[in-house]
Every structure is written in C-alpha cells, then in structure tokens.
Design a protein around this motif. Structure first.
Motif, PDB file in Angstrom:
ATOM      1  N   TRP A 163       8.483  39.390  78.189  1.00 52.91           N
ATOM      2  CA  TRP A 163       7.928  39.705  79.502  1.00 52.91           C
ATOM      3  C   TRP A 163       8.720  40.799  80.217  1.00 52.91           C
ATOM      4  O   TRP A 163       8.345  41.216  81.316  1.00 52.91           O
ATOM      5  CB  TRP A 163       7.919  38.443  80.379  1.00 52.91           C
ATOM      6  N   GLU A 164       9.815  41.278  79.605  1.00 51.45           N
ATOM      7  CA  GLU A 164      10.679  42.216  80.321  1.00 51.45           C
ATOM      8  C   GLU A 164       9.951  43.495  80.700  1.00 51.45           C
ATOM      9  O   GLU A 164      10.111  44.007  81.817  1.00 51.45           O
ATOM     10  CB  GLU A 164      11.927  42.543  79.497  1.00 51.45           C
ATOM     11  N   ASP A 165       9.148  44.058  79.798  1.00 47.99           N
ATOM     12  CA  ASP A 165       8.434  45.296  80.120  1.00 47.99           C
ATOM     13  C   ASP A 165       7.468  45.089  81.289  1.00 47.99           C
ATOM     14  O   ASP A 165       7.353  45.947  82.171  1.00 47.99           O
ATOM     15  CB  ASP A 165       7.675  45.804  78.901  1.00 47.99           C
ATOM     16  N   ASP A 166       6.781  43.931  81.306  1.00 44.85           N
ATOM     17  CA  ASP A 166       5.869  43.649  82.416  1.00 44.85           C
ATOM     18  C   ASP A 166       6.628  43.525  83.728  1.00 44.85           C
ATOM     19  O   ASP A 166       6.172  44.011  84.773  1.00 44.85           O
ATOM     20  CB  ASP A 166       5.103  42.353  82.141  1.00 44.85           C
ATOM     21  N   ILE A 167       7.793  42.864  83.679  1.00 40.61           N
ATOM     22  CA  ILE A 167       8.596  42.696  84.891  1.00 40.61           C
ATOM     23  C   ILE A 167       9.112  44.045  85.378  1.00 40.61           C
ATOM     24  O   ILE A 167       9.158  44.327  86.585  1.00 40.61           O
ATOM     25  CB  ILE A 167       9.752  41.705  84.622  1.00 40.61           C
ATOM     26  N   ARG A 168       9.447  44.924  84.439  1.00 41.82           N
ATOM     27  CA  ARG A 168       9.925  46.255  84.831  1.00 41.82           C
ATOM     28  C   ARG A 168       8.814  47.052  85.531  1.00 41.82           C
ATOM     29  O   ARG A 168       9.071  47.781  86.499  1.00 41.82           O
ATOM     30  CB  ARG A 168      10.452  47.004  83.608  1.00 41.82           C
ATOM     31  N   VAL A 169       7.610  46.919  85.041  1.00 39.64           N
ATOM     32  CA  VAL A 169       6.477  47.572  85.704  1.00 39.64           C
ATOM     33  C   VAL A 169       6.340  47.054  87.134  1.00 39.64           C
ATOM     34  O   VAL A 169       6.123  47.835  88.076  1.00 39.64           O
ATOM     35  CB  VAL A 169       5.175  47.337  84.909  1.00 39.64           C
ATOM     36  N   LEU A 170       6.471  45.752  87.315  1.00 39.73           N
ATOM     37  CA  LEU A 170       6.356  45.172  88.649  1.00 39.73           C
ATOM     38  C   LEU A 170       7.493  45.637  89.557  1.00 39.73           C
ATOM     39  O   LEU A 170       7.299  45.848  90.755  1.00 39.73           O
ATOM     40  CB  LEU A 170       6.334  43.642  88.555  1.00 39.73           C
ATOM     41  N   ALA A 171       8.687  45.799  88.995  1.00 35.55           N
ATOM     42  CA  ALA A 171       9.822  46.293  89.785  1.00 35.55           C
ATOM     43  C   ALA A 171       9.552  47.723  90.258  1.00 35.55           C
ATOM     44  O   ALA A 171       9.784  48.072  91.423  1.00 35.55           O
ATOM     45  CB  ALA A 171      11.102  46.229  88.965  1.00 35.55           C
ATOM     46  N   ARG A 172       9.064  48.559  89.357  1.00 36.36           N
ATOM     47  CA  ARG A 172       8.762  49.945  89.733  1.00 36.36           C
ATOM     48  C   ARG A 172       7.642  50.006  90.766  1.00 36.36           C
ATOM     49  O   ARG A 172       7.683  50.834  91.694  1.00 36.36           O
ATOM     50  CB  ARG A 172       8.390  50.742  88.484  1.00 36.36           C
ATOM     51  N   GLU A 173       6.653  49.139  90.602  1.00 44.09           N
ATOM     52  CA  GLU A 173       5.563  49.103  91.581  1.00 44.09           C
ATOM     53  C   GLU A 173       6.082  48.694  92.950  1.00 44.09           C
ATOM     54  O   GLU A 173       5.658  49.253  93.974  1.00 44.09           O
ATOM     55  CB  GLU A 173       4.486  48.128  91.113  1.00 44.09           C
ATOM     56  N   ALA A 174       6.990  47.722  92.980  1.00 41.17           N
ATOM     57  CA  ALA A 174       7.537  47.269  94.262  1.00 41.17           C
ATOM     58  C   ALA A 174       8.288  48.394  94.954  1.00 41.17           C
ATOM     59  O   ALA A 174       8.150  48.601  96.175  1.00 41.17           O
ATOM     60  CB  ALA A 174       8.460  46.071  94.040  1.00 41.17           C
ATOM     61  N   ILE A 175       9.099  49.125  94.198  1.00 39.70           N
ATOM     62  CA  ILE A 175       9.843  50.243  94.782  1.00 39.70           C
ATOM     63  C   ILE A 175       8.880  51.332  95.251  1.00 39.70           C
ATOM     64  O   ILE A 175       9.002  51.862  96.362  1.00 39.70           O
ATOM     65  CB  ILE A 175      10.843  50.806  93.757  1.00 39.70           C
ATOM     66  N   GLY A 176       7.903  51.656  94.423  1.00 36.63           N
ATOM     67  CA  GLY A 176       6.961  52.712  94.771  1.00 36.63           C
ATOM     68  C   GLY A 176       6.070  52.370  95.941  1.00 36.63           C
ATOM     69  O   GLY A 176       5.687  53.246  96.728  1.00 36.63           O
ATOM     70  N   THR A 177       5.741  51.086  96.086  1.00 33.26           N
ATOM     71  CA  THR A 177       4.835  50.656  97.146  1.00 33.26           C
ATOM     72  C   THR A 177       5.551  50.445  98.469  1.00 33.26           C
ATOM     73  O   THR A 177       5.026  50.793  99.542  1.00 33.26           O
ATOM     74  CB  THR A 177       4.123  49.349  96.741  1.00 33.26           C
ATOM     75  N   ARG A 178       6.752  49.902  98.425  1.00 34.53           N
ATOM     76  CA  ARG A 178       7.427  49.468  99.651  1.00 34.53           C
ATOM     77  C   ARG A 178       8.544  50.398 100.104  1.00 34.53           C
ATOM     78  O   ARG A 178       9.056  50.245 101.220  1.00 34.53           O
ATOM     79  CB  ARG A 178       7.965  48.042  99.465  1.00 34.53           C
ATOM     80  N   LEU A 179       8.948  51.343  99.258  1.00 31.65           N
ATOM     81  CA  LEU A 179       9.992  52.284  99.629  1.00 31.65           C
ATOM     82  C   LEU A 179       9.492  53.694  99.371  1.00 31.65           C
ATOM     83  O   LEU A 179       8.489  53.908  98.704  1.00 31.65           O
ATOM     84  CB  LEU A 179      11.266  52.012  98.810  1.00 31.65           C
ATOM     85  N   ARG A 180      10.215  54.670  99.898  1.00 31.52           N
ATOM     86  CA  ARG A 180       9.824  56.060  99.704  1.00 31.52           C
ATOM     87  C   ARG A 180      11.065  56.922  99.509  1.00 31.52           C
ATOM     88  O   ARG A 180      12.177  56.536  99.921  1.00 31.52           O
ATOM     89  CB  ARG A 180       9.038  56.559 100.910  1.00 31.52           C
ATOM     90  N   THR A 181      10.883  58.054  98.882  1.00 26.60           N
ATOM     91  CA  THR A 181      11.982  58.995  98.739  1.00 26.60           C
ATOM     92  C   THR A 181      12.415  59.463 100.135  1.00 26.60           C
ATOM     93  O   THR A 181      11.580  59.739 101.005  1.00 26.60           O
ATOM     94  CB  THR A 181      11.545  60.206  97.904  1.00 26.60           C
ATOM     95  N   GLY A 182      13.732  59.514 100.325  1.00 28.44           N
ATOM     96  CA  GLY A 182      14.253  59.882 101.635  1.00 28.44           C
ATOM     97  C   GLY A 182      14.725  58.668 102.402  1.00 28.44           C
ATOM     98  O   GLY A 182      15.259  57.716 101.821  1.00 28.44           O
TER      99      GLY A 182
END
Length: 464
Positions: A163-182
């Motif tokens: 499940w690690e690859d799926d969890i990594r996708v979810l981690a990236r989605e969380a960062i991309g959705t809830r945080l922004r560059t800057g």
C-alpha cells in the motif's frame, strides 16, 4: 516465569537486583504510597493536561520521588500512578495479573480512566458492565487474541508494503491540495495534519471520501469528551457524567453508521479492510457478533488517524523550534525513520490506559491488593532517564529509541506499522519542500487525560 514476574504467592526478592518489581532503592527514599494532591490532580484530571509543561514536570516528580504512587482524588477511584518505563512494561506483559477488561460481567474494569459518575452512567447503559465497546482495549487473552487475529495479518509490514505507493499518492495530494508554493500562514493541526491520516485510513478501510467529515467530527467528540472545544450539543456540560454521556453518544452514532457498512460488506465483499473485519467468522462458521466489527471499525476510525495527526503536529513543532534538526534531516533523509520514532516518543499521544490487579502481589515494594487499579503513564515512561539519555532533548538520530508510545505486550497497538508508514511517507514528501517553519501564534493542547496532542499550532510554512 519471567524473573521479575509476580504472582499471588511470591514477589521479587527485596535483596535481589534492582528492577521494575523491587523495593524503592536507597537513592530513592520511600515517601509513602500517597501522591501529593497537586501532583495527582495534574496527572489524573483532564484539566491538568491543558498545559503540558507543568504536566511533564509532574511526571518527572513522580519518576524521581514516587514512581509507583497512589492518587486519591475525590470523585475518582483510587489509582496507582505508574510513571516508569520498566514498570509499565512489566504490567503490560502480564495480562493474567493485570487485566485490561476483566470480562463483561458487572464489576468489570474500565481500561479507560473516567470518574465514578462516568462509570456509574456507563453501568446504567449496560446492565452493570463497564465494557461499553467490544474492542481490543476491553479484552484479555484468549478472547483478545481471537479478535485481534481477525485483521492481524492485514496490519503486518509485509502486507502494508503493497500500500506504500497508494499512501504516497495520498500524501502528495494532501500537500498539493492544502499547501502551496511560497508562504502558507496556517494552523498546521486544523488546516493540514488532521486530514491526511484520516484520508489514508478511510481509503484503506473502504469508507467513501464523502463520509470523512462525519468520521472526523465523531472522532473529535470521541476523544474530546473533556474538552470544551469538542462538546456535543446533546450533552449537558459541566456535569460529572458529561464525559461518559458524550462517549456513549459518539459510540451510538458510530454504531449507526457502521451497521450499514457491515451489512454491505457481508452481502457485497470488496478488497478492503472493512470486508475482512465484517466477514470474519467464528470457529463454528458463523459470523462474529456485529458488535465486534463495530469495535474494530471504531478503533480504526479514531485511533487510526487521531494519534498519527497528533504525532505529525508534534514533530513539525519540534522541527520549527529547532531549525538545525530540520536541516539535518533534510540533508540526511535516511534519518526520517528515526525522526518518526522520536516524534512518537515525544508526542506519546496515547497518554494512559488502566489495568486492574487480579490477585494480591508486590510491585516496586508496594503491597498490591486484588482489585487495585493502575494508570499507565506512557508519556512519562517515554521521558524516563533510565531508558533515554537527555529525554528532554528532541533528537531524530536517537539510537536506540525504546519508546512505548504504542504500548507493550499483548495490547501493543496493532496499527503501529501503518502509523509509522504514514508518517514516514508524509515526511519524505513534505520535508524536502520546506524552506522554513516559524511558529506564529499560541499553541493549544487538547484537554484530555486519554488520547490527544496539539489542537492548534499557527505556523508560517515556506515551501519550495
């Protein structure tokens, strides 16, 4: 028998080597069993956990002056406060001597400390039992073993690896959705940390994403029974039994939701954890009672994400306070597993469980009577200088790190490997993007003596 094991007829030799079950040594004068009222109230009462600075000072006092002391607070059953790492391990490894649940009969033990009014309210709902949930926390072997085995294989590292690859996708989605560059001026807890672990566990569990806000709300109510910020509108505040009322109301709401889930998975199995639990059968081929499935589901839906988010927030707070540690981990990503373990030791989001003596015995020179209760203080144990050098220093490279944030013995958290995997993956994805973290406002801690951590952590997070 383990060399330090106790029984109803024998105890440790007072002239033998020092150990968890031994008299108070010459460097630790016996001050008597009773803990001073101010220390006892700080540790036992939920309001004592509003400020973790004085709380950890109280833990330190206990370890240094009365490591197995008796707290006697009005409105609560007397309880032994167990503050040392070795003593907690000794108790945890012997469920036959120190029971977690004690069965579902009237007079059973409550493994989660609450006041006498709360226990009385619980008994009024159950016909006299304190076993309000059919979940691992309330069970002892062999019943505990049978129920744990339902999903034990699913939580093993070899299975979780897929499940690690799926969890990594979810981690990236969380960062991309809830945080922004800057620049991100956010409350790291409320705006970020709470959501990723919830989404991971619900995705693996098989709960629709649309239902995640409901699970989040119920979890906050479940663990926030003594916190004004998490009180339900249908519970009368400030009454002695208010916490128990909220606990039972949240459980009832969970039951109503999960009953539909159990029925769905039994009629339409899927490739998810919910199907494994709902479809489990006894040796006679019949399904386990639904209440055991509910107990599993509640444990996963609550502890499966709340403790992980608390650990994440506590870890990020320490990296903000110590930029040198952040830089060190960024330069050496191989330190991230150690950072996870140190974050778990530091946060120890599960503060306590209780146990009850099933027979007379001796523990650390104290005469223990059958029926005596023990409050296992995991946060204190994880700052024990007998086990950890400089325990007040946050050190990601700490080796060894023998923390017991997940407990020990038969009741050691079954989800520990999943929690570590979630934290490692998120930190591997988030830390390389961080330019700086600055705490910009007052932190706030959940007011609870059970499971909790930071409720509020305002930060300025600069991302690449």
């Amino acid at each position: 028998m383990h060399p330090n094991e106790v029984s109803a007829t024998e105890s440790a030799d007072p002239t033998g080597p020092t150990g968890p079950i031994a008299p108070v040594g010459p460097d630790m004068p016996d001050v008597g069993p009773t803990v001073p009222d101010d220390i006892a109230r700080r540790v036992v009462l939920p309001e004592g956990h509003r400020d973790d600075g004085p709380l950890f000072e109280a833990y330190r006092w206990l370890r240094e002056n009365n490591p197995l002391g008796r707290a006697e607070i009005e409105g609560y059953d007397p309880v032994w406060l167990v503050s040392k790492h070795a003593d907690i391990m000794e108790i945890e490894r012997q469920p036959d001597v120190f029971t977690s649940g004690g069965g579902d009969e009237p007079g059973s033990h409550n493994p989660i400390l609450q006041n006498q009014a709360g226990d009385a309210f619980t008994r009024s709902l159950t016909g006299g039992s304190l076993r309000i949930l059919e979940t691992l926390t309330y069970l002892d072997p062999p019943e505990h073993t049978a129920i744990k085995d339902i999903a034990a294989d699913w939580f093993r590292p070899a299975n979780l690896k897929k499940w690690e690859d799926d969890i990594r996708v979810l981690a990236r989605e969380a960062i991309g959705t809830r945080l922004r560059t800057g620049t991100n001026d956010i409350d790291f807890v409320q705006d970020f940390a709470l959501f990723y672990p919830l989404h991971v566990i619900m995705s693996l569990f098989g709960v629709p994403e649309a239902d995640e806000p409901r699970m989040m709300g119920l979890t906050q109510e479940f663990f926030g029974t003594d916190d004004p910020d998490a009180q339900r509108a249908d519970v009368e505040p400030l009454t002695p039994e208010a916490a128990a009322q909220q606990w039972s109301a949240a459980i009832s709401d969970f039951y109503a939701y999960f009953d539909t889930l159990v029925e769905d998975r039994r009629t339409t199995p899927r490739d998810d954890l919910a199907t494994i639990i709902a479809g489990a059968r006894r040796e006679d081929g019949e399904y386990h009672a639904k209440t055991f499935a509910y107990g599993w589901f509640i444990a996963i839906a609550t502890a499966g994400h709340d403790t992980t988010s608390s650990t994440m927030a506590g870890t990020v707070e320490q990296l903000a306070l110590h930029p040198d540690q952040l830089a060190k981990v960024q330069d050496n990503p191989e330190l991230i597993p150690g950072l996870v373990n140190e974050g778990l030791r530091w946060a120890s989001p599960v503060k306590q469980f209780t146990r009850r003596a099933t027979r007379d015995c001796t523990l650390r020179g104290r005469n223990i009577s059958k029926g005596d209760r023990f409050m296992l203080l995991y946060q204190s144990a994880n700052r024990d200088t007998d086990v950890f050098g400089e325990p007040e220093v946050f050190r990601p490279e700490r080796r060894p790190n023998k923390h017991i944030a997940f407990g020990y013995g038969p009741h050691m958290c079954i989800g520990q490997h999943l929690a570590k995997l979630e934290l490692r993956v998120m930190l591997e994805e988030l830390l390389p993007r961080i330019r700086s973290i600055e705490i910009t406002g007052e932190r706030k801690v959940v007011r609870t003596n059970f499971v909790g951590g930071l409720r509020k952590l305002p930060v300025r997070l600069e991302l690449r």
